[in-house]
Design a protein around this motif. Structure first.
Motif, PDB file in Angstrom:
ATOM      1  N   MET A   1      32.720   8.234  21.047  1.00  0.00           N
ATOM      2  CA  MET A   1      32.435   6.756  21.585  1.00  0.00           C
ATOM      3  C   MET A   1      33.738   6.041  22.097  1.00  0.00           C
ATOM      4  SD  MET A   1      29.348   5.295  19.319  1.00  0.00           S
ATOM      5  CE  MET A   1      29.198   3.904  20.025  1.00  0.00           C
ATOM      6  N   ARG A   2      33.728   5.468  22.991  1.00  0.00           N
ATOM      7  CA  ARG A   2      34.602   4.483  23.602  1.00  0.00           C
ATOM      8  C   ARG A   2      34.549   3.088  23.095  1.00  0.00           C
ATOM      9  NH1 ARG A   2      36.445   2.266  28.756  1.00  0.00           N
ATOM     10  NH2 ARG A   2      38.990   2.403  28.624  1.00  0.00           N
ATOM     11  N   ILE A   3      35.281   2.645  22.164  1.00  0.00           N
ATOM     12  CA  ILE A   3      34.983   1.410  21.394  1.00  0.00           C
ATOM     13  C   ILE A   3      35.655   0.354  21.856  1.00  0.00           C
ATOM     14  CG2 ILE A   3      34.239   0.317  19.279  1.00  0.00           C
ATOM     15  CD1 ILE A   3      33.386   3.065  18.169  1.00  0.00           C
ATOM     16  N   LEU A   4      35.480  -0.722  22.054  1.00  0.00           N
ATOM     17  CA  LEU A   4      36.083  -1.881  22.231  1.00  0.00           C
ATOM     18  C   LEU A   4      35.876  -3.031  21.004  1.00  0.00           C
ATOM     19  CD1 LEU A   4      38.260  -3.731  23.619  1.00  0.00           C
ATOM     20  CD2 LEU A   4      36.415  -4.678  25.187  1.00  0.00           C
ATOM     21  N   VAL A   5      36.866  -3.219  20.318  1.00  0.00           N
ATOM     22  CA  VAL A   5      36.690  -4.293  19.189  1.00  0.00           C
ATOM     23  C   VAL A   5      37.356  -5.361  19.759  1.00  0.00           C
ATOM     24  CG1 VAL A   5      37.101  -4.934  16.688  1.00  0.00           C
ATOM     25  CG2 VAL A   5      36.439  -2.607  17.476  1.00  0.00           C
ATOM     26  N   LEU A   6      36.590  -6.937  19.798  1.00  0.00           N
ATOM     27  CA  LEU A   6      37.183  -7.881  20.233  1.00  0.00           C
ATOM     28  C   LEU A   6      37.930  -8.701  18.856  1.00  0.00           C
ATOM     29  CD1 LEU A   6      34.687  -9.057  22.744  1.00  0.00           C
ATOM     30  CD2 LEU A   6      36.862  -7.818  23.063  1.00  0.00           C
ATOM     31  N   GLY A   7      39.168  -8.123  18.528  1.00  0.00           N
ATOM     32  CA  GLY A   7      39.555  -8.745  17.115  1.00  0.00           C
ATOM     33  C   GLY A   7      40.368  -7.144  16.559  1.00  0.00           C
ATOM     34  N   GLY A   8      40.161  -7.103  15.385  1.00  0.00           N
ATOM     35  CA  GLY A   8      40.427  -5.688  14.890  1.00  0.00           C
ATOM     36  C   GLY A   8      41.993  -5.968  13.987  1.00  0.00           C
ATOM     37  N   THR A   9      42.319  -7.017  13.798  1.00  0.00           N
ATOM     38  CA  THR A   9      43.478  -7.335  12.966  1.00  0.00           C
ATOM     39  C   THR A   9      43.166  -7.937  11.591  1.00  0.00           C
ATOM     40  OG1 THR A   9      43.985  -9.804  14.008  1.00  0.00           O
ATOM     41  CG2 THR A   9      44.878  -7.800  14.804  1.00  0.00           C
ATOM     42  N   ALA A  10      41.950  -8.431  11.432  1.00  0.00           N
ATOM     43  CA  ALA A  10      41.526  -9.153  10.174  1.00  0.00           C
ATOM     44  C   ALA A  10      40.281  -8.633   9.596  1.00  0.00           C
ATOM     45  CB  ALA A  10      41.551 -10.820  10.519  1.00  0.00           C
ATOM     46  N   PHE A  11      40.108  -8.534   8.602  1.00  0.00           N
ATOM     47  CA  PHE A  11      39.062  -8.155   7.694  1.00  0.00           C
ATOM     48  C   PHE A  11      37.955  -7.291   7.939  1.00  0.00           C
ATOM     49  CE2 PHE A  11      35.949  -9.973   4.203  1.00  0.00           C
ATOM     50  CZ  PHE A  11      36.250  -8.997   3.263  1.00  0.00           C
ATOM     51  N   LEU A  12      36.956  -7.624   8.486  1.00  0.00           N
ATOM     52  CA  LEU A  12      35.715  -7.206   9.124  1.00  0.00           C
ATOM     53  C   LEU A  12      36.210  -6.253  10.344  1.00  0.00           C
ATOM     54  CD1 LEU A  12      32.919  -5.926   8.882  1.00  0.00           C
ATOM     55  CD2 LEU A  12      32.159  -8.096  10.039  1.00  0.00           C
ATOM     56  N   SER A  13      36.644  -6.919  11.424  1.00  0.00           N
ATOM     57  CA  SER A  13      37.010  -6.264  12.565  1.00  0.00           C
ATOM     58  C   SER A  13      37.983  -5.158  12.271  1.00  0.00           C
ATOM     59  CB  SER A  13      37.458  -7.395  13.588  1.00  0.00           C
ATOM     60  OG  SER A  13      38.637  -7.998  13.300  1.00  0.00           O
ATOM     61  N   ALA A  14      39.072  -5.513  11.479  1.00  0.00           N
ATOM     62  CA  ALA A  14      39.909  -4.419  11.102  1.00  0.00           C
ATOM     63  C   ALA A  14      39.323  -3.344  10.495  1.00  0.00           C
ATOM     64  CB  ALA A  14      41.271  -4.977  10.286  1.00  0.00           C
TER      65      ALA A  14
ATOM     66  N   GLU B   1      37.225   6.758  20.105  1.00  0.00           N
ATOM     67  CA  GLU B   1      38.379   6.148  20.852  1.00  0.00           C
ATOM     68  C   GLU B   1      38.483   4.510  20.777  1.00  0.00           C
ATOM     69  OE1 GLU B   1      39.794   5.513  25.475  1.00  0.00           O
ATOM     70  OE2 GLU B   1      38.507   7.317  25.058  1.00  0.00           O
ATOM     71  N   VAL B   2      39.225   3.905  20.334  1.00  0.00           N
ATOM     72  CA  VAL B   2      39.187   2.624  19.772  1.00  0.00           C
ATOM     73  C   VAL B   2      40.188   1.801  20.365  1.00  0.00           C
ATOM     74  CG1 VAL B   2      38.870   1.076  17.869  1.00  0.00           C
ATOM     75  CG2 VAL B   2      38.335   3.275  17.543  1.00  0.00           C
ATOM     76  N   THR B   3      39.869   0.703  21.174  1.00  0.00           N
ATOM     77  CA  THR B   3      40.612  -0.164  21.780  1.00  0.00           C
ATOM     78  C   THR B   3      40.352  -1.652  20.923  1.00  0.00           C
ATOM     79  OG1 THR B   3      40.907   0.617  23.688  1.00  0.00           O
ATOM     80  CG2 THR B   3      41.428  -1.550  23.639  1.00  0.00           C
ATOM     81  N   CYS B   4      41.621  -2.343  20.622  1.00  0.00           N
ATOM     82  CA  CYS B   4      41.401  -3.736  19.933  1.00  0.00           C
ATOM     83  C   CYS B   4      41.914  -4.615  20.582  1.00  0.00           C
ATOM     84  CB  CYS B   4      42.088  -3.576  18.595  1.00  0.00           C
ATOM     85  SG  CYS B   4      41.049  -2.761  17.306  1.00  0.00           S
ATOM     86  N   LEU B   5      41.541  -5.789  21.366  1.00  0.00           N
ATOM     87  CA  LEU B   5      41.865  -6.708  21.947  1.00  0.00           C
ATOM     88  C   LEU B   5      42.105  -8.097  20.940  1.00  0.00           C
ATOM     89  CD1 LEU B   5      41.183  -8.221  25.421  1.00  0.00           C
ATOM     90  CD2 LEU B   5      41.294  -9.669  23.648  1.00  0.00           C
ATOM     91  N   ALA B   6      43.434  -8.318  20.802  1.00  0.00           N
ATOM     92  CA  ALA B   6      43.702  -9.232  19.925  1.00  0.00           C
ATOM     93  C   ALA B   6      45.043  -9.739  19.895  1.00  0.00           C
ATOM     94  CB  ALA B   6      43.587  -8.781  18.236  1.00  0.00           C
ATOM     95  N   ARG B   7      45.064 -11.143  19.442  1.00  0.00           N
ATOM     96  CA  ARG B   7      46.664 -11.719  19.405  1.00  0.00           C
ATOM     97  C   ARG B   7      47.535 -11.130  18.485  1.00  0.00           C
ATOM     98  NH1 ARG B   7      45.248 -17.613  17.914  1.00  0.00           N
ATOM     99  NH2 ARG B   7      44.062 -16.785  16.349  1.00  0.00           N
ATOM    100  N   GLY B   8      47.077 -10.685  17.512  1.00  0.00           N
ATOM    101  CA  GLY B   8      48.079  -9.930  16.382  1.00  0.00           C
ATOM    102  C   GLY B   8      49.091 -11.203  15.983  1.00  0.00           C
TER     103      GLY B   8
END
Length: 330
Positions: free
Chosen positions: A1-14, A26-33
């Motif tokens: 699957m092609r997955i977009l996580v809006l976040g990905g740097t903290a706790f649940l989203s990570a 295939e994972v993409t994370c959109l985050a400030r970091g």
């Protein structure tokens, strides 16, 4: 699957991103970091959602799954407008704080909700429940036929930045001075392990599950949770003041500075006793709560038992209250 996580740097989203990579997606994370980075193996698009639609300038193509954990209705609206048409499945991680009444045990997903924030109004910490309610409403309106709305309860486990669930095992493990515990043996706790929640979100995306579900752990008596926290590290001396005394002396409920985590005011009998039956019937698997506590304690030790915390009593405040309680009992 092609997955977009809006976040990905903290706790649940990570944790969602980490498990998705591990599963071969295939994972993409959109985050400030701004403070941490996403897990290894993801494509990281560094962007601030406060920029509006421009934040998604580098995001293109169709997505098998989009995961949004937002608490800001303005940012959530933009994501739905920009990404909704190109997403085959959309998971919004909401909260049981959307419910209007927390007094009824075993309430399910049909319970009444808080009024959503008006369209265009940004969320604040004080309007958390109303913000999540608004995002639920707009998600259903925009992508309802492909939306999975996950009403999470209190999330615990390794990496918890709120410092609530880990306060008690960490406090006993520190084994310094006398521990102050509220006299609430029969009150309920209901924690879902972040790893179990992330796993079910991914499983649901793979299966195309839609609808609204409470994602909650099993109900555990506070006394049992405290006893297990003590058993893991030994039993320091404790004092157990009644709750009226704690209120009179300025101890806060639930979380934040000078609080006793997981202690709730009266009228909240249903807050940590909501039904998780629907999610369990749709494949949500929960590990034994003792395993979550053990993993939490290990994480607390790694992060430092004496670190400054976001929830719980400071050592200075606890010593003062213990001394005052003991003096009054003589």
């Amino acid at each position: 699957m092609r997955i977009l996580v809006l976040g990905g740097t903290a706790f649940l989203s990570a944790e969602i991103a980490r498990q998705a990579v591990e599963a071969g997606h295939e994972v993409t994370c959109l985050a400030r970091g701004s403070s941490t980075s996403p897990p290894d193996g993801v494509t990281w698009v560094r962007s601030d959602r406060a920029a509006g639609a421009a934040a998604f300038a580098e995001i293109d193509g169709r997505w098998d799954e989009v995961v949004d954990v937002s608490r800001d209705p303005v940012q959530a609206r933009v994501a739905l407008d920009v990404l909704g048409p190109s997403a085959a499945h959309w998971t919004f991680v909401s909260s049981c704080s959307v419910y209007a009444d927390h007094s009824v045990p075993d309430a399910d997903e049909n319970a009444a909700l808080l009024e959503p924030l008006p369209e265009g109004q940004a969320g604040t910490p004080e309007t958390y429940g109303e913000s999540k309610s608004a995002i639920e409403q707009m998600t259903l309106a925009a992508v309802g036929e492909k939306a999975h709305i996950v009403r999470a309860g209190l999330i615990g486990g390794p990496g918890d930045g709120t410092d609530r669930y880990g306060y008690w095992p960490a406090r006993f493990a520190a084994n310094t001075d006398t521990v102050l515990v509220p006299d609430i043996p029969d009150e309920a706790t209901q924690i879902i392990d972040v790893r179990d929640l992330a796993a079910w979100i991914l499983q649901s995306a793979e299966e195309g599950l839609t609808g609204i579900y409470n994602a909650l752990g099993e109900v555990v008596r506070f006394e049992d949770y405290i006893a297990e926290s003590q058993r893991a590290v030994g039993t320091p001396d404790v004092v157990v003041p009644d709750v009226d005394w704690l209120v009179q002396h300025g101890v806060e409920y639930w979380s934040g500075p000078d609080s006793l985590p997981l202690w709730l005011p009266s009228g909240h009998d249903g807050f940590q006793t909501r039904s998780n039956r629907a999610a369990r019937e749709r494949g949500m698997v929960l590990r034994p709560w003792q395993d979550t506590l053990a993993a939490t304690l290990e994480d607390e030790r790694a992060r430092g038992l004496d670190r400054e915390r976001k929830a719980g009593l400071s050592r200075e405040t606890e010593r003062r209250l213990v001394a005052l309680w003991q003096l009054e009992q003589r």
